[in-house]
Design a protein around this motif. Structure first.
Motif, mmCIF file in Angstrom:
data_model
loop_
_atom_site.group_PDB
_atom_site.id
_atom_site.type_symbol
_atom_site.label_atom_id
_atom_site.label_comp_id
_atom_site.label_asym_id
_atom_site.label_seq_id
_atom_site.Cartn_x
_atom_site.Cartn_y
_atom_site.Cartn_z
ATOM 1 N N LYS A 154 30.256 38.145 30.835
ATOM 2 C CA LYS A 154 30.562 36.809 31.330
ATOM 3 C C LYS A 154 31.599 36.141 30.426
ATOM 4 O O LYS A 154 31.513 36.219 29.201
ATOM 5 C CB LYS A 154 29.294 35.953 31.375
ATOM 6 N N THR A 181 33.340 36.934 35.531
ATOM 7 C CA THR A 181 32.567 38.086 35.051
ATOM 8 C C THR A 181 33.422 39.340 35.124
ATOM 9 O O THR A 181 34.031 39.624 36.156
ATOM 10 C CB THR A 181 31.280 38.284 35.880
ATOM 11 N N GLU A 196 33.630 43.585 34.595
ATOM 12 C CA GLU A 196 32.869 44.823 34.509
ATOM 13 C C GLU A 196 33.456 45.648 33.372
ATOM 14 O O GLU A 196 34.638 45.980 33.377
ATOM 15 C CB GLU A 196 32.935 45.592 35.833
ATOM 16 N N THR A 197 32.631 45.951 32.387
ATOM 17 C CA THR A 197 33.082 46.683 31.207
ATOM 18 C C THR A 197 32.188 47.898 30.988
ATOM 19 O O THR A 197 31.098 47.988 31.572
ATOM 20 C CB THR A 197 33.031 45.787 29.955
ATOM 21 N N PRO A 236 28.228 44.147 32.557
ATOM 22 C CA PRO A 236 28.920 42.908 32.948
ATOM 23 C C PRO A 236 29.111 41.986 31.738
ATOM 24 O O PRO A 236 28.207 41.811 30.925
ATOM 25 C CB PRO A 236 27.974 42.280 33.979
#
Length: 384
Positions: A96, A87, A89-90, A94
């Motif tokens: 996946k 996963t 973090e953007t 999140p």
């Protein structure tokens, strides 16, 4: 031959996709010696079941997601691939990532784990960032393992499949942003790996749009691109939406109903200009000479065959370096049927040769010789 529908109307698309997740590896003598009659029947039933599901399902995006979004259970996958998750973090939240790995690569870490972050980076020589299909609005990385597992095995490479944001809740721009978030992550974490961009159907269109966006970008181009049955034109109105340059007479062979294509096209593009990138990459402007080599795979009997060939012609005219392969008797996303359709299965070693992949490492079976030139011509067409 026309593909007959299955006798049972209780078959759900996700059940058929689950069966496809247990794809034959196609690289051993035992795999290729299966009864041709049995394979033909299974192919007819598989494609017919998907078509019946497409015809009978109400035209409601959320109901279709219920039928199509389920993951193919990992125990149905062949022993030569494993699935892991990560996963990111953007800025969009999140993201996946599903990693589909050749078993030898997953086992190279030396200890049991399902976390892709623990993979030995030195072993990852080739990674394909794969944008999954599903008409932009449907399916997940897990539901398309019937495509990604055979590709990971055939290319002897890791496939990384982002669970991107989908229309109609989000714009196609959001899906491309998620694709670039995954691409940047791979470039940072695996700087020595060869990164390939790929995708099928709507995912092939997203991959094409990403290639266009990389022109003049500070990010490097991928080493190559793989587009399977790319749906690159969702322009048009009403019952004609998404069907430009298609061949309606092929509709009886494929599993994509024409009215379903038109319904999805209008929901997928939202307020985006339908005749521009990213909604329809076929309408790109400017030169494409700086793009990496592209391999386009499609079925000669699929509804979108004419549109795909038009896309190949347009992009080639603009300077793109494209090799293409039309699978004889193949329907939409041929690799999905590699477990039961010999020409679709035999397209995999052709794809592997294009990317310079080594012979797959099989488990418990003897590799066959590569498809010979004469045999290849008898099974597939339009190879350049």
């Amino acid at each position: 031959k026309e593909l007959p529908p299955p006798h049972s109307s209780l078959v759900r698309p996700r059940d058929v996709l689950a069966c496809m997740g247990a794809s034959c590896c196609g690289t051993s003598k035992c795999c290729r010696s299966c009864s041709l009659e049995e394979n033909e029947l299974l192919y007819s039933l598989a494609a017919g079941s998907l078509r019946l599901g497409g015809v009978c399902t109400p035209r409601n995006v959320w109901l279709m997601r219920y039928l199509c979004d389920s993951k193919v259970p990992t125990f149905l996958l062949q022993d030569h691939v494993k699935v892991e998750e990560e996963t990111l973090e953007t800025p969009g939240g999140p993201l996946k990532l599903e990693w589909v790995l050749p078993t030898w690569l997953a086992d190279a870490r030396g200890s049991p784990s399902s976390d892709a972050r623990t993979l030995p980076k030195g072993k990852l020589r080739r990674i394909m960032l794969y944008m999954h299909g599903g008409a932009f609005v449907l399916c997940t990385p897990g539901s398309l393992r019937g495509c990604t597992a055979p590709l990971a095995h055939a290319l002897d490479a890791a496939l990384v499949v982002p669970e991107y944001r989908r229309p109609p809740e989000h714009s196609i721009h959001a899906a491309i942003e998620d694709g670039f978030a995954a691409y940047g992550h791979l470039l940072r974490e695996y700087p020595e790996a060869e990164i390939i961009l790929g995708g099928e159907s709507a995912g092939g269109s997203l991959a094409a749009a990403m290639l266009v966006a990389l022109r003049g970008s500070p990010l490097p181009m991928p080493a190559g691109a793989f587009l399977m049955s790319p749906w690159t034109d969702i322009s048009g109105e009403g019952p004609e939406a998404g069907l430009a340059h298609t061949r309606p007479m092929k509709d009886t062979r494929d599993y994509l109903p024409l009215d379903l294509i038109a319904f999805i096209a209008q929901h997928a593009r939202g307020d985006l200009p339908p005749c521009e990138v990213p909604a329809s990459p076929v309408y790109v402007e400017g030169s494409l000479a700086e793009l990496p080599p592209i391999f386009v795979l499609y079925g000669l009997d699929e509804v979108l065959c004419g549109q795909i060939e038009h896309f190949i012609e347009v992009w080639s005219t603009k300077g793109a370096n494209i090799q293409h392969l039309g699978v004889r008797g193949g329907v939409h996303a041929p690799v999905l049927f590699s477990f039961c359709h010999a020409p679709s299965r035999d397209s995999l070693p052709v794809l592997a040769r294009f990317f310079g992949a080594p012979a797959p490492r099989t488990l418990g079976c003897t590799p066959c010789a590569e498809v010979g030139e004469g045999e290849e011509k008898g099974l597939v067409a339009n190879a350049v």
